[in-house]
Design a protein around this motif. Structure first.
Motif, PDB file in Angstrom:
ATOM      1  N   LEU A 137      -9.742  -0.801   9.539  1.00  0.00           N
ATOM      2  CA  LEU A 137      -8.477  -1.402   9.139  1.00  0.00           C
ATOM      3  C   LEU A 137      -7.662  -1.772  10.375  1.00  0.00           C
ATOM      4  CD1 LEU A 137      -7.321   0.811   6.120  1.00  0.00           C
ATOM      5  CD2 LEU A 137      -8.511  -1.398   6.074  1.00  0.00           C
ATOM      6  N   LYS A 197       4.308   1.308   1.768  1.00  0.00           N
ATOM      7  CA  LYS A 197       4.310   0.334   2.856  1.00  0.00           C
ATOM      8  C   LYS A 197       3.977  -1.067   2.356  1.00  0.00           C
ATOM      9  CE  LYS A 197       2.907   3.559   6.512  1.00  0.00           C
ATOM     10  NZ  LYS A 197       1.914   3.843   7.584  1.00  0.00           N
ATOM     11  N   LEU A 249      -6.766   0.685  -1.982  1.00  0.00           N
ATOM     12  CA  LEU A 249      -6.060   1.223  -0.825  1.00  0.00           C
ATOM     13  C   LEU A 249      -4.844   2.032  -1.275  1.00  0.00           C
ATOM     14  CD1 LEU A 249      -6.188  -1.954   1.439  1.00  0.00           C
ATOM     15  CD2 LEU A 249      -7.401   0.189   1.866  1.00  0.00           C
ATOM     16  N   ASN A 250      -4.615   3.137  -0.604  1.00  0.00           N
ATOM     17  CA  ASN A 250      -3.424   3.923  -0.901  1.00  0.00           C
ATOM     18  C   ASN A 250      -2.966   4.633   0.365  1.00  0.00           C
ATOM     19  OD1 ASN A 250      -5.093   6.329  -0.744  1.00  0.00           O
ATOM     20  ND2 ASN A 250      -5.818   5.763  -2.799  1.00  0.00           N
ATOM     21  N   GLN A 251      -1.932   5.427   0.209  1.00  0.00           N
ATOM     22  CA  GLN A 251      -1.321   6.109   1.347  1.00  0.00           C
ATOM     23  C   GLN A 251      -1.239   7.601   1.055  1.00  0.00           C
ATOM     24  OE1 GLN A 251       2.656   4.822   2.068  1.00  0.00           O
ATOM     25  NE2 GLN A 251       2.866   5.895   4.020  1.00  0.00           N
ATOM     26  N   VAL A 293       0.867  -1.184   0.000  1.00  0.00           N
ATOM     27  CA  VAL A 293       0.000   0.000   0.000  1.00  0.00           C
ATOM     28  C   VAL A 293       0.898   1.226   0.000  1.00  0.00           C
ATOM     29  CG1 VAL A 293      -1.843   1.243   1.167  1.00  0.00           C
ATOM     30  CG2 VAL A 293      -1.759  -1.262   1.302  1.00  0.00           C
ATOM     31  N   LEU A 351      -2.497  -6.768   6.646  1.00  0.00           N
ATOM     32  CA  LEU A 351      -3.612  -5.874   6.925  1.00  0.00           C
ATOM     33  C   LEU A 351      -4.928  -6.654   6.929  1.00  0.00           C
ATOM     34  CD1 LEU A 351      -3.854  -2.711   7.248  1.00  0.00           C
ATOM     35  CD2 LEU A 351      -4.543  -2.692   4.840  1.00  0.00           C
ATOM     36  N   LEU A 409      -3.290   5.691   5.859  1.00  0.00           N
ATOM     37  CA  LEU A 409      -3.980   4.827   4.908  1.00  0.00           C
ATOM     38  C   LEU A 409      -5.313   5.439   4.514  1.00  0.00           C
ATOM     39  CD1 LEU A 409      -3.310   1.315   6.489  1.00  0.00           C
ATOM     40  CD2 LEU A 409      -2.235   2.298   4.467  1.00  0.00           C
ATOM     41  N   SER A 410      -5.642   5.320   3.244  1.00  0.00           N
ATOM     42  CA  SER A 410      -6.919   5.812   2.736  1.00  0.00           C
ATOM     43  C   SER A 410      -7.362   4.878   1.613  1.00  0.00           C
ATOM     44  CB  SER A 410      -6.794   7.250   2.238  1.00  0.00           C
ATOM     45  OG  SER A 410      -5.860   7.316   1.167  1.00  0.00           O
ATOM     46  N   ALA A 411      -8.499   5.181   1.025  1.00  0.00           N
ATOM     47  CA  ALA A 411      -9.003   4.337  -0.066  1.00  0.00           C
ATOM     48  C   ALA A 411      -9.781   5.190  -1.048  1.00  0.00           C
ATOM     49  CB  ALA A 411      -9.887   3.223   0.490  1.00  0.00           C
ATOM     50  N   LYS A 441      -3.840  -3.739  11.754  1.00  0.00           N
ATOM     51  CA  LYS A 441      -2.490  -4.206  11.446  1.00  0.00           C
ATOM     52  C   LYS A 441      -2.233  -5.515  12.170  1.00  0.00           C
ATOM     53  CE  LYS A 441       2.416  -2.966  11.818  1.00  0.00           C
ATOM     54  NZ  LYS A 441       3.385  -1.961  12.322  1.00  0.00           N
TER      55      LYS A 441
END
Length: 651
Positions: free
Chosen positions: A424, A407, A475-477, A404, A411, A482-484, A426
């Motif tokens: 979310l 990273k 999902l992205n950063q 992601v 997840l 973290l976001s989406a 970890k």
């Protein structure tokens, strides 16, 4: 062993005078209700009046019909049809239930009036001896009655009814291993004034004294729903209170009514309920009745509460064809272990996920949602290690080494119905801990099901709404958080929930609860949405959890939870989603783990785990019994499932 009581044998001869009364049953006609009346009183008396009994149950020995007879004053007897004593056990016994274990041995449950306990004992037919096995007590309330349930699932249970209408069901015999047991299966409330019960392999009948007779499903893995059998009403055949229940060999129900001075024979034959009323005259009050069918005759024994005596009547009788009883047939596997119950009662546990810790396999974890409180984390003994109270989580899925942004992490994601968001988490490989990271909002109105994907070096969360909408989020950063981002939205015709992604092909498999299984691709926003499997021959609605098991590079299985018939159906992904087999999860007697039923979510892995070289299947259990507790998750060794499924080469 308790041998025949010699003092009992030397007692004054106890005579059993049977006056045969031959009556024609109208129950064999097409009418649904009929009545038999005798012009003479039935006078078949065991001993002196005042015997204070409760039941005389037929016992077939090599030398003819005998009787188990209870007495609150003189114990438990085995008598022949002449009234001669063949065995005796001291005590003060009231209710009695009998179940054949083998040609040589019966299991008896008798309510001891003195101690208030249910005594379990065997009777050896050739030796004519009783042997005490165990006792069951209820410290909370006085026991009223009991009955055996000879289940189709391979065990014998005893239902103990107390004066408050509470029923405790105990596992008392393992038929598969021919072993006596004593463990509570479940507890449930029947109804106030429930005074008697009886069962066949499918149904349990309960007599509510002032109301009538109900039935429930006998399988402990089914919902408790009361179905009326014969209720008291001025317009029905039963106009008075019920006092006792028993079953004939053809599953005809025998209902006793002291107030009606009668016994009712009830049989549901070919969808038609046939009722035969046998009247005994105003001087006789049948508290209980038991019958034995032989050579076109019914030998009916009653205990007359008015005269404290046992009476018999012999009636001409045509047996109904016995309905085929369902058995626990087909492919059945057993759970190897189970998790602790979730924290909330009712419909709480929903969906599991399996995290295989590649660096420390012994620290692998099972994640399970509690849709009333959050996420539980279990070890591979089923113990709860963590509980993260983050909201009403419905579905959960996970991916390890998911890339992601910059990273790479392990997840988990869960649909959070409290916030209409995606939670979310970890997964920490160093210690096996799970920690809550963040909530990602969605534009769904009622978020429901969820699954994850790792495809084309990207991570995805796929969430659906109860109205049929699906959203695929990448999902992205952003700024180290973290976001989406939503990349696609589409709608199925009706409510979905379970879904799973094949990371090798990018195919998303979706369950539409009432309809079947659909497929689309993550390849593009215009990929077709195709229905591949319909509810029908193999798959029963609701279609719930979906999981993929990878046997090898050429053979993978899609496993679906077929909630409507408490089973699991497997399809071969690499052979056009061809049906491969079905199985159920039954009771594990040795480990005292109940089966699974009404399963919502499930998860599978083929990665080796300690003790499970071919992986496992984890399923949610809708009714956690043995004993009755909040819902939980059952774990099945895939080595037990694999041989039940057809391989690709078999097609």
């Amino acid at each position: 062993m308790e041998a025949i009581n010699k003092n009992a044998l030397s007692m004054s001869k106890i005579t059993l005078v049977t006056i045969g009364l031959w009556l024609s049953l109208m129950g064999c006609s097409h009418s649904t209700s009929s009545e038999s009346k005798g012009s003479e009183p039935v006078v078949s008396q065991l001993g002196e009046a005042g015997i204070k009994g409760n039941g005389a149950i037929p016992l077939e020995l090599d030398n003819g019909t005998h009787w188990y007879v209870t007495s609150e004053l003189n114990g438990l007897w085995v008598l022949d049809d002449k009234g001669h004593t063949h065995a005796h056990k001291d005590g003060n016994y009231e209710a009695l239930s009998v179940q054949r274990l083998s040609p040589e041995k019966d299991l008896l449950a008798a309510l001891n009036k003195e101690s208030g306990m249910l005594e379990l004992m065997t009777f050896h037919r050739s030796e004519l001896t009783f042997q005490f096995i165990d006792h069951i007590e209820n410290p909370k309330a006085k026991l009223e009655n009991q009955c055996f349930h000879n289940s189709a699932e391979g065990y014998l249970s005893l239902l103990a009814i107390d004066v408050q209408g509470q029923v405790d069901e105990w596992l008392v015999y393992d038929k598969k291993h021919a072993a006596h047991k004593k463990q509570k299966l479940r507890s449930f409330s029947a109804a106030p004034n429930t005074i008697a019960c009886v069962s066949d392999s499918e149904r349990i009948y309960l007599a509510e004294e002032h109301i009538g007779v109900w039935s429930i499903q006998g399988n402990i893995e089914t919902k408790l729903v009361r179905t009326p059998v014969l209720l008291k009403s001025p317009n029905s055949d039963l106009k008075d209170d019920v006092s006792g229940l028993s079953l004939l060999a053809d599953n005809t129900l025998v209902i006793s009514s002291e107030d009606a001075h009668a016994v009712f024979l009830v049989n549901n034959h070919k969808q038609e309920q046939k009722i035969q009323k046998i009247s005994f005259g105003e001087e006789i009050k049948p508290r209980t009745a038991h019958g034995f069918i032989s050579d076109g005759q019914l030998l009916l024994s009653i205990y007359d509460d008015e005269g404290d005596q046992y009476l018999t009547r012999r009636i001409s009788y045509t047996s109904y064809p016995k309905a085929n009883q369902k058995t626990h047939s087909g492919n059945v596997v057993e759970a190897s272990f189970e998790t602790e119950p979730v924290r909330k009662h009712g419909d709480a546990a929903d969906d599991p996920a399996i995290w295989v810790n590649s660096k420390q396999p012994q620290k692998s974890r099972i994640l399970g949602t509690d849709k009333r409180s959050g996420l539980s984390v279990y070890d591979f003994n089923g113990a709860e290690l963590q509980h993260l109270n983050v909201g009403r989580l419905n579905n959960v899925d996970l991916r390890t080494e998911l890339k992601v942004g910059e990273k790479t992490l392990s997840l988990a994601a869960a649909s959070n119905r409290t916030h209409n968001s995606i939670s979310l988490f970890k997964l920490n490989e160093s210690n096996g801990d799970v920690s809550h990271l963040t909530e990602i909002p969605t534009t769904l109105d009622n978020i429901y099901g969820l699954c994850m994907a790792s495809w084309n070096s990207r991570g995805y969360v796929i969430a659906n709404d109860a109205d049929g909408r699906y959203q695929i989020l990448e999902l992205n950063q952003q700024n180290a958080a973290l976001s989406a981002q939503k990349v696609r939205e589409f709608t199925l015709p009706s409510q979905p929930e379970g879904c799973v992604v094949d990371d090798n092909s990018g195919y998303l498999y979706m369950g539409e609860e009432d309809a079947g299984i659909w497929r689309t691709s993550l390849q593009s926003a215009t990929s077709s949405i195709d229905k591949l499997i319909s509810v029908g021959e193999h798959l029963a609605a609701d279609v719930e959890g979906l999981a993929i098991y990878v046997k090898n590079e050429k053979e993978r299985f899609l496993v679906a939870s077929s909630q409507g018939d408490d089973s699991y159906v497997a399809y071969q992904i690499d052979n056009g989603l061809t049906y491969s087999g079905r199985f159920k999860v039954g009771i594990n007697m040795k480990k005292s783990i109940d089966g699974s039923s009404e399963t919502d979510g499930l998860a599978a892995t083929s990665l080796p785990l300690p003790g499970y070289p071919k992986g496992i299947l984890v399923v949610q259990d809708g009714y956690n019994q043995l004993p009755s507790e909040p819902q939980n998750f059952k774990i099945i060794d895939w080595q037990d499932i694999g041989p039940l499924l057809l391989s690709t080469e078999a097609h």
